[in-house]
Design a protein around this motif. Sequence first.
Motif, short mmCIF file in Angstrom:
data_model
loop_
_atom_site.label_atom_id
_atom_site.label_comp_id
_atom_site.label_asym_id
_atom_site.label_seq_id
_atom_site.Cartn_x
_atom_site.Cartn_y
_atom_site.Cartn_z
N VAL A 127 0.85 -1.21 0.00
CA VAL A 127 0.00 0.00 0.00
C VAL A 127 0.87 1.25 0.00
N TRP A 186 1.04 4.07 -2.89
CA TRP A 186 0.75 5.47 -2.60
C TRP A 186 1.80 6.38 -3.22
N LEU A 213 -7.29 9.68 5.09
CA LEU A 213 -7.02 8.37 4.48
C LEU A 213 -7.23 7.26 5.50
N GLN A 230 -10.90 6.81 6.35
CA GLN A 230 -11.60 6.09 5.27
C GLN A 230 -11.35 4.59 5.35
N ALA A 231 -10.07 4.22 5.49
CA ALA A 231 -9.69 2.80 5.52
C ALA A 231 -10.31 2.11 6.72
N GLU A 232 -10.33 2.83 7.84
CA GLU A 232 -10.89 2.24 9.05
C GLU A 232 -12.38 1.96 8.86
N ASP A 245 -10.25 -1.82 6.50
CA ASP A 245 -9.03 -2.10 5.72
C ASP A 245 -7.82 -1.81 6.61
N ASN A 257 -4.85 -2.93 6.70
CA ASN A 257 -3.55 -2.74 6.03
C ASN A 257 -3.32 -1.27 5.71
N THR A 258 -4.34 -0.62 5.19
CA THR A 258 -4.20 0.79 4.82
C THR A 258 -4.06 1.67 6.06
N VAL A 259 -4.80 1.30 7.12
CA VAL A 259 -4.67 2.06 8.37
C VAL A 259 -3.22 2.03 8.84
#
Lengths: 274, 266
Positions: free
Chosen positions: A60, A64, A223, A226-228, A232, A234-236
């Motif tokens: 990720v 980015w 960001l 949103q991921a949370e 998601d 991984n993105t967090v």
Amino acid sequence: MRKRSADARISRGRLALYQALLVGTLFAFWYLMTEPILISEASAKNTAFFFGRPLQVIKVVIEWFVGGKIYPHLAITLWETLLAFAIGSVLGLTIGLWLALAPTASAIAEPYITAFNAMPRVILAPIFAVWFGLGVLSKVALGVTLVFFIVFFNVYQGVKEVSPVVLANARMLGASKRQLLRYIYLPSATSWVFSSLHTSVGMAFVGAVVGEYLGSARGVGYLILQAEGVFDINTVIAGILVLTLFALLLDFAVTKIEARLLVWRPKAAEAAEL
Amino acid sequence: MTAALAFDHVSCAFAERNGGGRYIAVKDTSFAVAPGEFVSVVGPTGCGKSTLLNVAAGLLAPSAGRVLVDGAPLAAINSRAGYMFQSEALMPWRSALANVIAGLEFRHMAREESAARARDWLRRVGLTGFEDRYPHQLSGGMRKRVALAQTLILDPQMLLMDEPFSALDIQTRQLMENELLELWSADRKSVLFITHDLEEAIALSDRVIVLSAAPETHPLGEFGIDLPRPRDVAEIRMSPRFVELHEAIWRVLKSEVLKGYAQAKR
């Protein structure tokens, strides 16, 4: 002369090696506990849901930066940090100077300043969101409330601790009241602002990120939020990693600036060069 | 001839820290410094010497009596005086050059001219090449030289010096004392020099005033110093006249020093 501390006993190379080993072991442990290698597929899925997978996280982060998606968000967060720092510092410096030099005003304001400082200011974020909207301003406002007090107290203390002899000397050299403010109080107070630079820049950053996290349309905090929302993880974690790296860079920059600005300060054990 | 500086029945009282009473530091002191005269004031430690100097500088208003500068009563900062402090008085955030410039800057002198003058003064106190050093990068003696240049660049009519060399080692101190005498003999400013060191006082001065021990400090006696000038402070200590003067003044000072010592022990 070299400082006799931990690095005198362990050489620099070895230290770096151990440090790399520590983080490597942590990542290896994380990897093994979230991939179906040693543990069953079901439990690996389970742990990965909560802790993410290291390779995914790195993927990720790389996406980015390569895809360029992160830059506008980073820029927003950085902008908010800088604005909060600048406005908070100027306010703290001005009000700190004023109150330190006006005993009556300071006596009147003292209990309220103490109260305002004791209040957990993060809870102001919702109010700021209502006042200033979900854009940059509400985050800056939150950061300012955090930075202000650090700078304020440092300046206040700094002015109170201006050496009376330096002050008397300047008066004997013919400094007027305004000149005392400009040539004695201000430099002495700014030096205290600079010495609190690390903390105040860090706090401005916290203000920006927390503000974004509590409600925003852009920024790294956004960001993560949103991921949370879609679990998601991984993105967090990727977001957290980027923030950490960014904070380290910021801190490094501050150290550089500080070294430039405080050349006149004696260092702990500086031998005069010939 | 009007005195450059005159104390006229000056008393200074301070509120006692543990409430109530008043501590009388200086009581009914009168003496004068003639134009071009080098006067030293000696007295036991803690006897209020610095208080007297602060009054002369206008940094402190006396509780009673007044100070006359060229015959006129002093109401604000004494703008004709340069003051050398006992402790560090340089601005630590300014380089040596910028520190020497300060007084001219306060008077709005053009940058180039003031810098040129400051460089010249740093040269006169032997600090060429150290213009850009910050105070913490200089030795104690060098810092005193910068402070001396900072004061003298404004060409004050009189110098008030509060044990300026007491923090220096004995060799540096004698060097500085000689330099001070040399600078002083060039244009003969009035000097009021405070010290607890009797030898220093005799070696430098035209006249020595002995103060009593605290509290209620007042002058006990005055001694004219008739040693020939120019003097070398290290050599003059060996001369028989110096020893005589020293003995005479010490007889007066000794009992006060013992009193001061007994008070400090309590």
